[in-house]
Design a protein around this motif. Structure first.
Motif, short mmCIF file in Angstrom:
data_model
loop_
_atom_site.label_atom_id
_atom_site.label_comp_id
_atom_site.label_asym_id
_atom_site.label_seq_id
_atom_site.Cartn_x
_atom_site.Cartn_y
_atom_site.Cartn_z
N PHE A 28 8.08 -1.41 -11.33
CA PHE A 28 9.51 -1.54 -11.58
C PHE A 28 9.85 -1.46 -13.07
O PHE A 28 10.92 -1.88 -13.49
N GLY A 29 8.94 -0.91 -13.87
CA GLY A 29 9.23 -0.70 -15.28
C GLY A 29 8.77 -1.84 -16.16
O GLY A 29 8.11 -2.79 -15.72
N TYR A 30 9.14 -1.74 -17.45
CA TYR A 30 8.64 -2.67 -18.46
C TYR A 30 9.75 -3.15 -19.39
O TYR A 30 10.72 -2.42 -19.66
N GLY A 31 9.54 -4.35 -19.90
CA GLY A 31 10.37 -4.87 -20.97
C GLY A 31 11.85 -4.89 -20.64
O GLY A 31 12.26 -5.26 -19.53
N ARG A 32 12.65 -4.46 -21.60
CA ARG A 32 14.10 -4.49 -21.41
C ARG A 32 14.61 -3.35 -20.53
O ARG A 32 15.80 -3.28 -20.24
N ARG A 33 13.68 -2.48 -20.11
CA ARG A 33 14.05 -1.41 -19.18
C ARG A 33 13.52 -1.70 -17.78
O ARG A 33 13.54 -0.81 -16.92
N GLU B 73 0.82 -1.21 0.00
CA GLU B 73 0.00 0.00 0.00
C GLU B 73 0.86 1.26 0.00
O GLU B 73 0.49 2.28 -0.59
N LEU B 74 2.02 1.22 0.64
CA LEU B 74 2.94 2.36 0.61
C LEU B 74 3.41 2.61 -0.82
O LEU B 74 3.52 3.76 -1.26
N TYR B 75 3.70 1.56 -1.54
CA TYR B 75 4.09 1.70 -2.94
C TYR B 75 2.95 2.29 -3.78
O TYR B 75 3.17 3.12 -4.66
N SER C 42 7.20 -10.74 -3.45
CA SER C 42 6.82 -9.70 -2.51
C SER C 42 7.59 -8.42 -2.81
O SER C 42 8.29 -8.32 -3.80
N ALA C 43 7.47 -7.46 -1.91
CA ALA C 43 8.04 -6.15 -2.17
C ALA C 43 9.53 -6.09 -1.87
O ALA C 43 10.14 -7.05 -1.41
N GLU D 239 -6.98 -6.77 -4.07
CA GLU D 239 -6.76 -5.93 -5.25
C GLU D 239 -5.36 -6.18 -5.83
O GLU D 239 -4.50 -6.74 -5.15
N PRO D 240 -5.11 -5.80 -7.09
CA PRO D 240 -3.85 -6.15 -7.75
C PRO D 240 -2.61 -5.62 -7.04
O PRO D 240 -2.60 -4.50 -6.53
N ASP D 241 -1.58 -6.43 -7.03
CA ASP D 241 -0.28 -6.06 -6.46
C ASP D 241 0.32 -4.93 -7.29
O ASP D 241 0.42 -5.04 -8.51
N PRO D 242 0.73 -3.82 -6.66
CA PRO D 242 1.32 -2.70 -7.42
C PRO D 242 2.55 -3.11 -8.24
O PRO D 242 2.82 -2.54 -9.29
N ILE D 243 3.28 -4.11 -7.75
CA ILE D 243 4.48 -4.53 -8.47
C ILE D 243 4.13 -5.08 -9.84
O ILE D 243 4.93 -5.02 -10.77
#
Length: 451
Positions: free
Chosen positions: A361-366, A288-290, A379-380, A352-356
């Motif tokens: 933490f970004g997408y794809g090759r980045r 939730e902090l994230y 986990s976080a 509800e969906p995990d923020p991670i």
């Protein structure tokens, strides 16, 4: 273009114009994504088309182009990822860092109790971290979308600094020193320790043990370490500061978190990584902090590397793709009452969906190369988790009061920029008990033996 907190404006645009939309800013197409499934499909599954970053003129002028987050998709970028992968490439390789993480989390408690009038300063902890913090504030500022005219008219960088419209040059000159110090100071410290034969269990030390390293490789090593360190430290500082804010605004959350730690860990020791699987409410609290005040609300933009068509939309080469992570985590269709802080949204059969899983933490090759550091059994972040659980176990947080004795409640808002943190606020902190102070001192003595 919005002048501040652009993610809020972009969320409104998304409601009006759809989950994938574009605007042109002085000829450059800005593609704004307001749907996590589209972001995952576009930047994850077809990530090779969007693995690049835009050229940021202010980064070139300040030296920030050497950092991993803004690096172009080239040989240097791949070398950074390779170096990081050598040290933290597997979950198992991260276990050796747990003792120092645990010790530093205990030290955080000690610093807070030594300086209860300014817990924010205690969280920032050391002169090296203060250097990184100042540098990261500058990094965030120079990467603000459309903040500096030189980004749209690169030719301006060749004009003398006394010329009108060149305030960016003075800003760039201010940033060069802190940028260099952020990489040079901690790296020199590690080199000095190794030179004295002292034990050092750090990311940089592991890589420096290669005696045949070239000067070019040494530079790559230093900047991969600096990128990793700066991003991680900024994340931990921001999330722990967010916890203090949440504990004031939602005292029930603080009580429930403390009750869980007390029931599982007891009061004769401090929690450790071994307790993690037994503390589901703390796990939900960190999630939730994230979600509540995301650290990178708009993510770092991707750049289309060639012309392509995505779901019927023509995406021109050099388009900048912005992912509105803040909207993903505050969509009322997904998160009930998204402005409220409620860890229980992540508990139970209808969690509800995990923020991670929604671009944190970004997408794809980045995607964040520290994924194995950042995740532990899905986990976080381990650094954030251990600092939060220690704070819950050891600190009682309450609002500051004014001259009339009225509580001074913080405002749950963040600074502006590509990397944000809660706006400053006052609070009162104290140890939960005298016994806790004795337990902490014993833990620090044991930690010194390990470290």
């Amino acid at each position: 273009m919005p002048k501040t907190h652009s993610w809020r404006t972009f969320a409104q645009w998304g409601k009006k114009w759809g989950p994938i939309m574009s605007v042109k800013v002085l000829g450059t197409p800005f593609i704004i994504i307001s749907n996590p499934d589209i972001a995952d499909e576009m930047l994850g599954k077809t990530g090779s088309l969007y693995a690049d970053r835009p050229t940021v003129q202010m980064a070139l002028l300040t030296g920030w182009d050497r950092a991993l987050s803004g690096a172009r998709y080239n040989a240097r970028f791949r070398e950074y990822r390779k170096l990081i992968g050598k040290v933290i490439g597997t979950k198992g390789s991260m276990a050796k860092f747990y003792p120092v993480e645990d010790f530093q989390a205990n030290m955080l408690l000690k610093r807070i109790f030594q300086n209860p009038e300014d817990p924010a300063a205690a969280i920032r902890k050391s002169c090296i971290l203060l250097t990184a913090e100042f540098a990261m504030e500058q990094f965030s500022d120079i990467h603000r979308t459309g903040a500096y005219l030189v980004e749209f008219f690169p030719i301006l960088k060749y004009i003398p600094a006394w010329f009108p419209f060149t305030e960016f040059k003075r800003k760039a000159a201010e940033c060069i020193g802190p940028c260099n110090e952020m990489a040079d100071v901690p790296f020199a410290y590690v080199e000095e320790q190794l030179g004295k034969g002292e034990e050092n269990n750090s990311f940089a030390a592991d890589l420096l043990k290669d005696k045949g390293i070239s000067s070019e490789k040494l530079t790559d090593l230093k900047w991969s370490a600096a990128s990793f360190y700066a991003a991680g430290s900024d994340t931990t500082v921001s999330v722990v500061y967010s916890y203090l804010m949440a504990a004031i605004l939602y005292p029930r959350v603080q009580r429930m978190a403390q009750a869980e730690v007390d029931s599982v860990v007891g009061k004769d020791r401090l929690p450790s990584f071994q307790d993690r699987d037994s503390l589901p409410y703390i796990e939900a609290l960190v999630k939730e902090l994230y979600r509540w005040l995301p650290i990178v609300p708009l993510a770092v933009p991707h750049r289309a590397m060639k012309d392509n068509v995505f779901q019927g939309y023509y995406i021109p080469k050099d388009s900048l793709v912005f992912v509105n992570v803040w909207h993903f985590l505050h969509d009322p269709a997904v998160y009930k009452d998204p402005s409220s802080f409620n860890p229980e949204r992540f508990l139970g059969p209808d969690a509800e969906p995990d923020p991670i899983d929604r671009g944190l933490f970004g997408y794809g090759r980045r995607v964040c190369p520290g994924a194995h550091l950042a995740r532990y059994q899905n986990s976080a972040d381990v650094s954030v988790w251990i600092n939060i659980v220690k704070a819950v176990a050891g600190i009682e947080v309450s609002p500051a009061v004014d001259e009339k004795g009225q509580a001074k409640m913080p405002v749950p808002e963040t600074t502006d920029g590509i990397i944000v943190r809660p706006i400053p606020f006052e609070c009162l902190v104290k140890p939960r008990s005298e016994h806790l102070l004795h337990v902490l001192e014993e833990a620090l003595k044991d930690g010194e033996n390990v470290n």
